[in-house]
Design a protein around this motif. Structure first.
Motif, PDB file in Angstrom:
ATOM      1  N   PRO A   1       7.367  -1.288   6.536  1.00 22.74           N
ATOM      2  CA  PRO A   1       6.729   0.336   6.490  1.00 22.74           C
ATOM      3  C   PRO A   1       6.293   0.570   5.005  1.00 22.74           C
ATOM      4  O   PRO A   1       7.241   0.433   3.905  1.00 22.74           O
ATOM      5  N   ALA A   2       4.994   0.971   4.752  1.00 25.27           N
ATOM      6  CA  ALA A   2       4.556   1.305   3.401  1.00 25.27           C
ATOM      7  C   ALA A   2       5.050   2.587   3.213  1.00 25.27           C
ATOM      8  O   ALA A   2       5.710   3.443   3.693  1.00 25.27           O
ATOM      9  N   LEU A   3       5.447   2.791   1.745  1.00 23.69           N
ATOM     10  CA  LEU A   3       5.558   4.059   1.098  1.00 23.69           C
ATOM     11  C   LEU A   3       4.662   5.209   1.617  1.00 23.69           C
ATOM     12  O   LEU A   3       3.571   4.945   1.606  1.00 23.69           O
ATOM     13  N   LEU A   4       5.339   6.425   2.186  1.00 25.12           N
ATOM     14  CA  LEU A   4       4.696   7.490   2.521  1.00 25.12           C
ATOM     15  C   LEU A   4       5.121   8.289   1.403  1.00 25.12           C
ATOM     16  O   LEU A   4       6.235   8.986   1.684  1.00 25.12           O
ATOM     17  N   VAL A   5       4.065   8.842   0.875  1.00 22.97           N
ATOM     18  CA  VAL A   5       4.327   9.864  -0.223  1.00 22.97           C
ATOM     19  C   VAL A   5       3.858  11.350   0.176  1.00 22.97           C
ATOM     20  O   VAL A   5       2.534  11.425   0.445  1.00 22.97           O
TER      21      VAL A   5
ATOM     22  N   SER B   1      10.399  19.385   0.690  1.00 23.35           N
ATOM     23  CA  SER B   1       9.349  18.966   1.386  1.00 23.35           C
ATOM     24  C   SER B   1       8.491  17.844   0.549  1.00 23.35           C
ATOM     25  O   SER B   1       7.761  17.081   1.345  1.00 23.35           O
ATOM     26  N   ASN B   2       8.589  17.704  -0.758  1.00 20.26           N
ATOM     27  CA  ASN B   2       8.251  16.638  -1.389  1.00 20.26           C
ATOM     28  C   ASN B   2       9.024  15.278  -1.384  1.00 20.26           C
ATOM     29  O   ASN B   2      10.222  15.411  -1.524  1.00 20.26           O
ATOM     30  N   SER B   3       8.523  14.081  -0.811  1.00 17.87           N
ATOM     31  CA  SER B   3       9.297  13.057  -0.415  1.00 17.87           C
ATOM     32  C   SER B   3       8.848  11.818  -0.432  1.00 17.87           C
ATOM     33  O   SER B   3       7.397  11.599  -0.523  1.00 17.87           O
ATOM     34  N   ILE B   4       9.432  10.818  -0.576  1.00 20.72           N
ATOM     35  CA  ILE B   4       9.200   9.506  -0.056  1.00 20.72           C
ATOM     36  C   ILE B   4       9.785   9.159   1.377  1.00 20.72           C
ATOM     37  O   ILE B   4      10.977   9.302   1.508  1.00 20.72           O
TER      38      ILE B   4
ATOM     39  N   PRO C   1       0.570  -1.186   0.061  1.00 20.12           N
ATOM     40  CA  PRO C   1      -0.166  -0.101  -0.296  1.00 20.12           C
ATOM     41  C   PRO C   1       0.817   1.168   0.116  1.00 20.12           C
ATOM     42  O   PRO C   1       1.980   1.387   0.328  1.00 20.12           O
ATOM     43  N   ASN C   2       0.233   2.270  -0.396  1.00 27.91           N
ATOM     44  CA  ASN C   2       1.061   3.637  -0.405  1.00 27.91           C
ATOM     45  C   ASN C   2      -0.135   4.520   0.576  1.00 27.91           C
ATOM     46  O   ASN C   2      -1.149   4.403   0.735  1.00 27.91           O
TER      47      ASN C   2
ATOM     48  N   ASP D   1       0.021  17.325   7.232  1.00 23.11           N
ATOM     49  CA  ASP D   1      -1.182  16.717   6.917  1.00 23.11           C
ATOM     50  C   ASP D   1      -1.139  15.366   7.444  1.00 23.11           C
ATOM     51  O   ASP D   1      -0.361  14.743   7.458  1.00 23.11           O
ATOM     52  N   LEU D   2      -2.533  15.014   7.731  1.00 23.41           N
ATOM     53  CA  LEU D   2      -2.919  13.471   7.976  1.00 23.41           C
ATOM     54  C   LEU D   2      -2.663  12.691   6.791  1.00 23.41           C
ATOM     55  O   LEU D   2      -3.481  12.853   5.869  1.00 23.41           O
ATOM     56  N   ALA D   3      -1.876  11.658   6.638  1.00 23.25           N
ATOM     57  CA  ALA D   3      -1.732  10.699   5.612  1.00 23.25           C
ATOM     58  C   ALA D   3      -2.985   9.848   5.123  1.00 23.25           C
ATOM     59  O   ALA D   3      -3.334   9.309   6.294  1.00 23.25           O
ATOM     60  N   LYS D   4      -3.306   9.475   4.178  1.00 20.28           N
ATOM     61  CA  LYS D   4      -4.489   8.597   3.959  1.00 20.28           C
ATOM     62  C   LYS D   4      -3.871   7.551   2.931  1.00 20.28           C
ATOM     63  O   LYS D   4      -2.995   7.927   2.070  1.00 20.28           O
TER      64      LYS D   4
END
Length: 551
Positions: free
Chosen positions: A435-439, A419-422, A73-74, A82-85
Motif C-alpha cells: 500500500p502506498a503512502l496516503l498523506v 486529522s493530519n496523518s500518514i 507513489p504517494n 476528500d478524494l485522494a490524488k
C-alpha cells in the motif's frame, strides 16, 4: 572503504536498524561501538563522494538522492473526506545517509520553550497541542555531543534568543555571503538580531575531513569532498569500523515480525528489485525510517496481536503529522550578488521565534538569508510572474535576475492536528504491491496566519536592504514537505502517545522508533539537529537497557 561485518540471515543479530539516515546512522554507530551486532536495512543505494555530481537535472528534476514516486507513489488529500490524488507529497533521502546527505545543512537547536509550549500557551482549538515528556536540559548534553561528533560550524553566543549551551561549536562559522551581508545590515537597521548560521558543514578541516570548497551545490546534492557532516561521512564509517555493523543498502523493509508474546523478532525486506522478501532475525528493532515511512511500516506490520498496526493500541500511529511551514520572499538588487557561490545560508535571525498573543494567533518563526536556486529551476520558476517566459527578454531576465537575487525564507510553526496523518492507501500500491503512502494534510488556520505575518517581516527586511523588486510565495501554496514530524509522538501516557520518553514503543518492549515521528511539536522547523540529539540519547538508553537484559 572501511571494514564491515557480514551476518548470515540465519544468525539472530542483536539489533536491526531500519533506515540509515540522520537518526539511523547515529543509532547504528552507538550500538555497534557498544559491541552489539547490528544490521542496518536501507532502502536506497550506498553512494560515496566519488558518486556525487553537480547535475541539476539528475538531482532536482529526477529523484536523484530522494524517494522515487514512480516506485513508491504517494496519494494526497487535504481532508479525510476528500478524494485522494496521486502526487508527490513527501520527500526524503533514499540512500545511506538519508536526508543528511542532501539537506541544506541548517543545524539549529530547539529552544527551551519548544518542549513545554503547551504549558506556556495553553490549548489551541483544532490542534492536539501537548508538552514533550522531556526538557531541553535533558537533551542539551546530546545536542552538544552531536555538534562535536559531527562537526558543526557556528558562533556560540551570537544569537541572543538561543537557549543555554554547555560548550561552543567545534568550528567557526562559514564565511558570510552577499545575501548574508545585506540581510545583516537590513536586520540591524530594523533593530533585529542577525547571527551567523550554524551549519553541518566544515569551515575548517575536522577529524580527517576536508573543509568546504564553496562550490555552491549543497541543497539537494551530496558533497564530493565530505565537508557536509552527513551520517554517510561521519557516523556510518565509524559504525562499520567496529566490525559489529553491517549496512545493507537496497533493502526495502515491508514488515516487522512479532511472536505470540507480542515482541518483535526481526524484519522482512526485499533485496533490490526482487519481489521475494527475506527475513533478518533480531533481538530488537529500531525503526529510523522518517516521519512518513515509519508509521507506514507499522501500519503494514499488522498481526493477530496488533490488528490495527504494530504498536498502535492508542490508534495514534500516523496521526499528528507536521509538515514544513514557512514561505519565501525574493528581492532583486541593483548590483551583482553572485549568491549561487558558497553554501546556501550564512545568516539567520530568531527575533520572532516565540509565540506572541498580541499577533492574534499562535506561532512564531525564524528568518534566514539564502539563494538556493540552480540555473535551470531558477529560469523556469524562480523569477517574478511578470517576467516573460520565452524569447530574448526571457534570456536577458535570467541573466539579470540570477546574479542579482536573494531570498529571505521563513521557518515557522506547524501545529499538530489529529486529522493530519500518514495512512495506507486503499487503492494505490507501490512497485512491490505494498500500500502506498496516503498523506492527509491541511495547515491549521493559525499556521497560515503566522506564515502571512512572517512574510510581511520578510518583505520589510528586503525593503530595508534596498531591493528594487520584491516577489513572494502565495500563502495558499502547499509544496512537497521534507520535514516529516509527529506521526508516532512521544509521551508518558500509552493512551495518548506511541513511544515513551526514550523512544520505546509503549506496546512492544523491544521496539524503538527513533526519528522525526516522535516529535510532539514542530519547533520552528530545521528538525535535523533535534532528531540527531534525540537519536544519540535514545541509543545510549537502548545500549544500557540491552546490557541490563531489559530488552
Amino acid at each position: 572503504m572501511p571494514p564491515s561485518a557480514q551476518f548470515d540471515l540465519k544468525t539472530e543479530v542483536d539489533f536491526v536498524v531500519v533506515g540509515a539516515g540522520a537518526a539511523g546512522g547515529v543509532v547504528a554507530k552507538q550500538l555497534a561501538e557498544a559491541g552489539f551486532s547490528t544490521v542496518v536495512l536501507e532502502q536506497g543505494p550506498y553512494l560515496r563522494e566519488k558518486d556525487f555530481r553537480h547535475d541539476e537535472v539528475g538531482v532536482t528534476f529526477h529523484p536523484g538522492l530522494t524517494n522515487d514516486t514512480k516506485l513508491r507513489p504517494n496519494a494526497f488529500r487535504k481532508r479525510p473526506d476528500d478524494l485522494a490524488k496521486e502526487r508527490k507529497a513527501v520527500e526524503y533521502g533514499c540512500m545511506v545517509g538519508g536526508g543528511s546527505v542532501h539537506f541544506t545543512a541548517n543545524y539549529w537547536r530547539f529552544h527551551e520553550s519548544d518542549f513545554h509550549e503547551y504549558s506556556l500557551c495553553g490549548s489551541i482549538d483544532g490542534a492536539g497541542f501537548a508538552d514533550w515528556p522531556i526538557t531541553y536540559q535533558e537533551l542539551e548534553p546530546y545536542y552538544t555531543r552531536m555538534e562535536w561528533d559531527l562537526g558543526i560550524s557556528g558562533l556560540a553566543g551570537s544569537n541572543p534568543f538561543d537557549s543555554p549551551r554547555s560548550k561552543p561549536y567545534p568550528l567557526p562559522p562559514m564565511p558570510v555571503k552577499s545575501s548574508g551581508v545585506l540581510f545583516e545590515g537590513a536586520a540591524k537597521k530594523l533593530g533585529w538580531h542577525p547571527y551567523p548560521a550554524p551549519v553541518a558543514i566544515l569551515s575548517k578541516p575536522y577529524q580527517g575531513r576536508a573543509a568546504c570548497v564553496n562550490c555552491g551545490f549543497c541543497e539537494s546534492f551530496g558533497c564530493e569532498v565530505n565537508a557536509k557532516s552527513s551520517t554517510l561521512a561521519t557516523m556510518i564509517p565509524l559504525a562499520e569500523k567496529t566490525g559489529h555493523c553491517e549496512i545493507r543498502p537496497n533493502s526495502y523493509v515491508r514488515k516487522i515480525e512479532t511472536d505470540k508474546r507480542g515482541r518483535v523478532t526481526g524484519a522482512h525486506y526485499f533485496e533490490g528489485q526482487k519481489k521475494k522478501s527475506v527475513f533478518q532475525r533480531a533481538r530488537a528493532v529500531v525503526v529510523c525510517a522518517n516521519g512518513a515511512e515509519t508509521p507506514r511500516l507499522l501500519l503494514m506490520s499488522k498481526s493477530r496481536q496488533f490488528p490495527n498496526g504494530l504498536a498502535n493500541s492508542s490508534g495514534l500511529v500516523g496521526k499528528y503529522l507536521m509538515f514544513d511551514a514557512g514561505l519565501a520572499a525574493r528581492g532583486l538588487f541593483e548590483y551583482p550578488l553572485n549568491d549561487y557561490k558558497g553554501i546556501q545560508v550564512t545568516r539567520v535571525l530568531q527575533d520572532f521565534y516565540d509565540a506572541d498573543p498580541k499577533r492574534g494567533f499562535y506561532g512564531g518563526g525564524a528568518l534566514d538569508a539564502r539563494f538556493d536556486w540552480y540555473p535551470i529551476a531558477f529560469a523556469l520558476s524562480g523569477m517574478p510572474p511578470e517576467v516573460p517566459r520565452w524569447g530574448e527578454e526571457f534570456k536577458k531576465s535570467v541573466g539579470d535576475y540570477f546574479n542579482h537575487t536573494m531570498t529571505v525564507l521563513a521557518h515557522s510553526t506547524c501545529l499538530p492536528r489529529e486529522s493530519n496523518s500518514i495512512s495506507l492507501s486503499p487503492v494505490t500500491t507501490d512497485a512491490w504491491g505494498l500500500p502506498a503512502l496516503l498523506v492527509t494534510f491541511e495547515y491549521h488556520p493559525d499556521d497560515v496566519s503566522n506564515m502571512a505575518w512572517l512574510l510581511a517581516r520578510q518583505r520589510e527586511l528586503l525593503e530595508a536592504a534596498g531591493a528594487k523588486n520584491i516577489w513572494v510565495d502565495d500563502t495558499s501554496v502547499l509544496d512537497v514537505s521534507r520535514h516529516l514530524m509527529g506521526t508516532c509522538r512521544m509521551g508518558n501516557d500509552p493512551k495518548t502517545s506511541v513511544v515513551d520518553r526514550f523512544h520505546r514503543a509503549h506496546d512492544v518492549p523491544n521496539l524503538f522508533l527513533v526519528d522525526g515521528s516522535s516529535f510532539v511539536t514542530s519547533g520552528r522547523q530545521q528538525p535535523t539537529c533535534t532528531i540527531q540529539a534525540l537519536a544519540c540519547r535514545a541509543a545510549d538508553y537502548i545500549a544500557e537497557a540491552a546490557r541490563k537484559g531489559e530488552i
